[in-house]
Each structure stands twice: as C-alpha cells, then as structure tokens.
Motif scaffolding. Structure first.
Motif, PDB file in Angstrom:
ATOM      1  N   ASN A  75     -19.059   1.018 -38.434  1.00 53.41           N
ATOM      2  CA  ASN A  75     -18.294   0.098 -37.463  1.00 53.41           C
ATOM      3  C   ASN A  75     -18.226   0.803 -36.004  1.00 53.41           C
ATOM      4  O   ASN A  75     -18.001   0.134 -35.366  1.00 53.41           O
ATOM      5  N   VAL A  76     -18.067   2.201 -36.192  1.00 55.03           N
ATOM      6  CA  VAL A  76     -17.915   3.021 -35.043  1.00 55.03           C
ATOM      7  C   VAL A  76     -19.208   2.859 -34.150  1.00 55.03           C
ATOM      8  O   VAL A  76     -19.041   2.749 -32.926  1.00 55.03           O
ATOM      9  N   ILE A  77     -20.425   2.972 -34.798  1.00 55.95           N
ATOM     10  CA  ILE A  77     -21.465   2.711 -34.008  1.00 55.95           C
ATOM     11  C   ILE A  77     -21.744   1.570 -33.372  1.00 55.95           C
ATOM     12  O   ILE A  77     -21.848   1.259 -32.288  1.00 55.95           O
ATOM     13  N   LYS A  78     -21.453   0.510 -33.982  1.00 57.71           N
ATOM     14  CA  LYS A  78     -21.291  -0.951 -33.442  1.00 57.71           C
ATOM     15  C   LYS A  78     -20.225  -0.896 -32.228  1.00 57.71           C
ATOM     16  O   LYS A  78     -20.717  -1.569 -31.223  1.00 57.71           O
ATOM     17  N   MET A  79     -19.159  -0.535 -32.384  1.00 58.72           N
ATOM     18  CA  MET A  79     -18.228  -0.390 -31.338  1.00 58.72           C
ATOM     19  C   MET A  79     -18.708   0.269 -30.078  1.00 58.72           C
ATOM     20  O   MET A  79     -18.484  -0.271 -28.842  1.00 58.72           O
ATOM     21  N   LEU A  80     -19.462   1.329 -30.385  1.00 55.24           N
ATOM     22  CA  LEU A  80     -20.156   2.421 -29.287  1.00 55.24           C
ATOM     23  C   LEU A  80     -21.277   1.494 -28.339  1.00 55.24           C
ATOM     24  O   LEU A  80     -21.381   1.341 -27.249  1.00 55.24           O
ATOM     25  N   ASP A  81     -22.061   0.631 -29.400  1.00 59.72           N
ATOM     26  CA  ASP A  81     -23.096   0.007 -28.841  1.00 59.72           C
ATOM     27  C   ASP A  81     -22.408  -1.278 -28.124  1.00 59.72           C
ATOM     28  O   ASP A  81     -22.860  -1.631 -26.993  1.00 59.72           O
ATOM     29  N   ASP A  82     -21.185  -1.819 -28.501  1.00 57.43           N
ATOM     30  CA  ASP A  82     -20.496  -3.072 -27.816  1.00 57.43           C
ATOM     31  C   ASP A  82     -19.920  -2.372 -26.349  1.00 57.43           C
ATOM     32  O   ASP A  82     -20.019  -3.065 -25.346  1.00 57.43           O
ATOM     33  N   ILE A  83     -19.469  -1.412 -26.333  1.00 54.25           N
ATOM     34  CA  ILE A  83     -19.112  -0.545 -25.084  1.00 54.25           C
ATOM     35  C   ILE A  83     -20.351  -0.197 -24.147  1.00 54.25           C
ATOM     36  O   ILE A  83     -20.229  -0.679 -22.948  1.00 54.25           O
ATOM     37  N   LYS A  84     -21.537  -0.111 -24.626  1.00 53.30           N
ATOM     38  CA  LYS A  84     -22.679   0.010 -23.757  1.00 53.30           C
ATOM     39  C   LYS A  84     -22.813  -1.293 -23.236  1.00 53.30           C
ATOM     40  O   LYS A  84     -23.434  -1.171 -22.123  1.00 53.30           O
ATOM     41  N   THR A  85     -22.829  -2.231 -24.044  1.00 49.28           N
ATOM     42  CA  THR A  85     -23.289  -3.648 -23.602  1.00 49.28           C
ATOM     43  C   THR A  85     -22.175  -3.943 -22.379  1.00 49.28           C
ATOM     44  O   THR A  85     -22.780  -4.510 -21.367  1.00 49.28           O
ATOM     45  N   LYS A  86     -21.164  -3.674 -22.608  1.00 48.29           N
ATOM     46  CA  LYS A  86     -19.830  -4.065 -21.596  1.00 48.29           C
ATOM     47  C   LYS A  86     -20.279  -2.934 -20.255  1.00 48.29           C
ATOM     48  O   LYS A  86     -19.799  -3.892 -19.313  1.00 48.29           O
ATOM     49  N   ALA A  87     -20.571  -2.067 -20.481  1.00 46.55           N
ATOM     50  CA  ALA A  87     -21.006  -1.162 -19.338  1.00 46.55           C
ATOM     51  C   ALA A  87     -21.991  -1.786 -18.492  1.00 46.55           C
ATOM     52  O   ALA A  87     -22.037  -1.979 -17.270  1.00 46.55           O
ATOM     53  N   GLU A  88     -23.159  -2.355 -19.336  1.00 47.16           N
ATOM     54  CA  GLU A  88     -24.182  -2.875 -18.540  1.00 47.16           C
ATOM     55  C   GLU A  88     -23.770  -4.058 -17.775  1.00 47.16           C
ATOM     56  O   GLU A  88     -24.173  -4.567 -16.994  1.00 47.16           O
ATOM     57  N   SER A  89     -23.145  -4.827 -18.595  1.00 53.86           N
ATOM     58  CA  SER A  89     -22.370  -6.353 -17.776  1.00 53.86           C
ATOM     59  C   SER A  89     -21.636  -5.828 -16.561  1.00 53.86           C
ATOM     60  O   SER A  89     -21.739  -6.594 -15.590  1.00 53.86           O
ATOM     61  N   TYR A  90     -20.699  -4.687 -16.658  1.00 50.01           N
ATOM     62  CA  TYR A  90     -20.208  -4.308 -15.568  1.00 50.01           C
ATOM     63  C   TYR A  90     -21.198  -3.999 -14.359  1.00 50.01           C
ATOM     64  O   TYR A  90     -20.810  -4.643 -13.103  1.00 50.01           O
ATOM     65  N   VAL A  91     -21.975  -3.291 -14.805  1.00 47.52           N
ATOM     66  CA  VAL A  91     -23.127  -3.141 -13.480  1.00 47.52           C
ATOM     67  C   VAL A  91     -23.642  -4.140 -12.951  1.00 47.52           C
ATOM     68  O   VAL A  91     -24.121  -4.260 -11.791  1.00 47.52           O
TER      69      VAL A  91
END
Length: 186
Positions: free
Chosen positions: A130-146
């Motif tokens: 579940n933490v790996i999924k959270m980290l993937d979600d953070i990366k997705t949010k970072a890409e969306s920000y950029v």
C-alpha cells in the motif's frame, strides 16, 4: 578535433524518471527533479514550481506520514510531523519529514530522513504494497503538477536542453530552463 555539441530538447518530463520531490511546506510549492539517460550522457532537470500544488498532491505526500513515523520510530510525534520530500534512488527511496518541536519554544522544525528503504528486501525490512501504491500516486501527482495541474492552473512547463547537472562529454548551459506555455499559442 572539435567535439559535437550534444543537443536534446525535453518537452515531456513525465516520461522521465522522477528522482526527487521536495516541498516548501510554508508556500506549498514543490520542486521536482527528473533524470534521464541516453547512450551519450545522463542529465538531471529540476523544476522549481511557482504555483501552489493541488490539495490532492499535498495530501498524497502526507499519506505516507504513518509509514514514515513507524520507520523512524517516532509514532508518538505523528501529529507534529509533515512529509517534505521523497528521493527515489535505485530500487528504493528516502523520505524526509519535518517534526515541529513543541517544547522549548524552538521555531525551526527538526528535519529527519528515513534510511534508504528498498521496495523489496528478502533479508530485511520491505515496503508494504500500500505504501508503494502511495508513492506511485505521489509521482503521478508530481507529473500532473509539471503539466500545469496547480491551484492556479498554470500552463504546462516546457523543458529545453538546459539542465541542472549532466555527465555528457560536452557540458550544456547548466541554468534551469522552463517556461510556461500558453494554450493555443506557440
């Protein structure tokens, strides 16, 4: 003998490897680092945001707070802790948190890093799925920000060959380069 100048434009940073996400917790503005390699060189590009991140991005970062406090053995400080950064290194990551000190009237937070934590480790601590999924979600949010998904809805950031660091045979201009692109205009 003259060396050919290596020139490569990077317009889609989301296809590159995110190496670090760092937040200024006071302004809620992130800095996101990417790296990419090709046969001739490897580069790192830092994107310093200018606009506030969406609440979902901030929440995604804070979602790993229980895991962070557990790893650092500071569960009793969970309410005084904020996650301010994540560095992705090899097959693992390092999380950075700020712990607000409540005694002695100290205004600066204590900065704490986790050790380098491997995603999979057969001989020791392993990151829960579940933490790996959270980290993937953070990366997705970072890409969306950029790509312009901010509170102020900034335009997507365009990258050029300028980078923060490089190990190419010819050194490019080392100034970070990014500009906002207006929709419908070139």
């Amino acid at each position: 003998m003259t060396k050919k100048k290596h020139k490569e434009d990077v317009t889609d940073a989301s296809s590159k490897l995110i190496t670090k996400i760092k937040f200024n917790l006071k302004t809620e503005v992130p800095e996101i680092s990417y790296s990419f390699e090709n046969i001739k060189c490897s580069k790192e590009i830092k994107v310093k945001g200018k606009e506030k991140a969406l609440d979902e991005f901030l929440s995604a970062m804070q979602a790993i707070k229980p895991f962070f406090c557990d790893v650092c053995e500071i569960e009793h400080k969970i309410n005084d802790t904020k996650i301010s950064g994540i560095s992705f290194k090899g097959k693992g990551f390092i999380a950075t948190g700020q712990i607000y000190l409540t005694k002695n009237n100290i205004k600066s937070p204590l900065i704490v890093n986790t050790p380098h934590i491997l995603y999979e480790n057969k001989q020791g601590f392993e990151v829960p799925k579940n933490v790996i999924k959270m980290l993937d979600d953070i990366k997705t949010k970072a890409e969306s920000y950029v790509n312009g998904d901010t509170k102020e809805k900034q335009m997507p950031i365009v990258f050029s060959s300028r980078s923060v660091s490089s190990s190419c045979s010819s050194q490019p201009d080392l100034t970070p380069a990014y500009t906002a692109r207006k929709k419908g205009k070139k």
